[in-house]
Design a protein around this motif. Sequence first.
Motif, short mmCIF file in Angstrom:
data_model
loop_
_atom_site.label_atom_id
_atom_site.label_comp_id
_atom_site.label_asym_id
_atom_site.label_seq_id
_atom_site.Cartn_x
_atom_site.Cartn_y
_atom_site.Cartn_z
N ILE A 161 0.85 -1.18 0.00
CA ILE A 161 0.00 0.00 0.00
C ILE A 161 0.89 1.24 0.00
O ILE A 161 1.99 1.23 0.53
CB ILE A 161 -0.98 0.03 1.19
N GLU A 162 0.41 2.30 -0.64
CA GLU A 162 1.14 3.56 -0.71
C GLU A 162 0.19 4.70 -0.43
O GLU A 162 -0.99 4.64 -0.81
CB GLU A 162 1.77 3.73 -2.09
N GLY A 163 0.71 5.72 0.26
CA GLY A 163 -0.12 6.87 0.57
C GLY A 163 0.74 8.10 0.75
O GLY A 163 1.95 8.08 0.50
N GLN A 164 0.10 9.17 1.21
CA GLN A 164 0.83 10.42 1.40
C GLN A 164 0.10 11.30 2.40
O GLN A 164 -1.08 11.12 2.68
CB GLN A 164 1.00 11.16 0.09
N CYS A 165 0.83 12.28 2.91
CA CYS A 165 0.24 13.28 3.80
C CYS A 165 -0.60 14.25 2.99
O CYS A 165 -0.66 14.16 1.75
CB CYS A 165 1.34 14.02 4.57
N LEU A 166 -1.23 15.20 3.66
CA LEU A 166 -2.12 16.15 3.01
C LEU A 166 -1.43 16.96 1.91
O LEU A 166 -1.99 17.16 0.83
CB LEU A 166 -2.70 17.11 4.06
N CYS A 167 -0.21 17.43 2.15
CA CYS A 167 0.47 18.26 1.16
C CYS A 167 1.27 17.44 0.14
O CYS A 167 1.73 17.99 -0.86
CB CYS A 167 1.39 19.27 1.85
N GLY A 168 1.44 16.16 0.38
CA GLY A 168 2.16 15.30 -0.55
C GLY A 168 3.67 15.28 -0.36
O GLY A 168 4.37 14.59 -1.09
N GLU A 169 4.18 16.03 0.62
CA GLU A 169 5.63 16.06 0.88
C GLU A 169 6.14 14.74 1.44
O GLU A 169 7.31 14.41 1.28
CB GLU A 169 5.97 17.18 1.87
N ILE A 170 5.28 14.01 2.12
CA ILE A 170 5.68 12.72 2.70
C ILE A 170 4.93 11.61 2.01
O ILE A 170 3.70 11.63 1.90
CB ILE A 170 5.43 12.69 4.22
N LYS A 171 5.67 10.65 1.53
CA LYS A 171 5.12 9.44 0.92
C LYS A 171 5.30 8.30 1.90
O LYS A 171 6.35 8.17 2.54
CB LYS A 171 5.84 9.10 -0.39
N ALA A 172 4.28 7.46 2.02
CA ALA A 172 4.31 6.32 2.93
C ALA A 172 4.11 5.04 2.13
O ALA A 172 3.34 5.01 1.18
CB ALA A 172 3.21 6.45 3.98
N LYS A 173 4.83 3.99 2.55
CA LYS A 173 4.68 2.67 1.95
C LYS A 173 4.66 1.64 3.07
O LYS A 173 5.34 1.80 4.09
CB LYS A 173 5.86 2.34 1.02
N ALA A 174 3.90 0.59 2.87
CA ALA A 174 3.84 -0.50 3.84
C ALA A 174 3.26 -1.73 3.15
O ALA A 174 2.74 -1.64 2.03
CB ALA A 174 2.97 -0.11 5.03
N THR A 175 3.34 -2.86 3.84
CA THR A 175 2.65 -4.05 3.38
C THR A 175 1.62 -4.43 4.43
O THR A 175 1.78 -4.16 5.62
CB THR A 175 3.60 -5.24 3.12
N MET A 176 0.57 -5.07 3.95
CA MET A 176 -0.54 -5.41 4.80
C MET A 176 -1.00 -6.82 4.46
O MET A 176 -1.34 -7.10 3.31
CB MET A 176 -1.66 -4.38 4.52
N THR A 177 -0.97 -7.71 5.45
CA THR A 177 -1.42 -9.08 5.24
C THR A 177 -2.85 -9.26 5.73
O THR A 177 -3.65 -9.92 5.09
CB THR A 177 -0.49 -10.08 5.95
#
Length: 142
Positions: free
Chosen positions: A6-22
């Motif tokens: 999964i991938e996401g971001q904060c409100l302004c898009g400056e921070i990108k987040a990635k993780a895995t989810m089982t």
Amino acid sequence: MSSTQIEGQCLCGEIKAKATMTKPMLRACHCDMCRSHTSSMFMSLGIDKGSLSFEGPVKTYRSSEWAERGFCDTCGSTLFYGTVEDGNRHPSAGLFEKAADAELKLEFFADEAPGYALAGTHRKMTAKETIALFAPETGENQ
């Protein structure tokens, strides 16, 4: 069971987040600190331990003896709640579109929710149960 990236971001898009989810899972925390930090309950996404990574200006705040909270240094978006002892981080569900399609499975500090209740048959842990799970030696300080 296979894991999903999964991938996401904060409100302004400056921070990108990635993780895995089982095992997709949403969790809600109603403790005083989460409500102070977010102006409501904190909704986190259950991910595979150690799979969360961020790119961007992440800042952390040590909110108690055993916990820290992450936020974007640009827009202030809440990024995670983390336990210091084991380094485990629980990402904000809001970082991921449609909260990664996970269902609410667990509430922490359910007995401290201020005048509202979340519908469903998910597990609802009291303050005492939550503290015993995350910080058995520190007592009630969150």
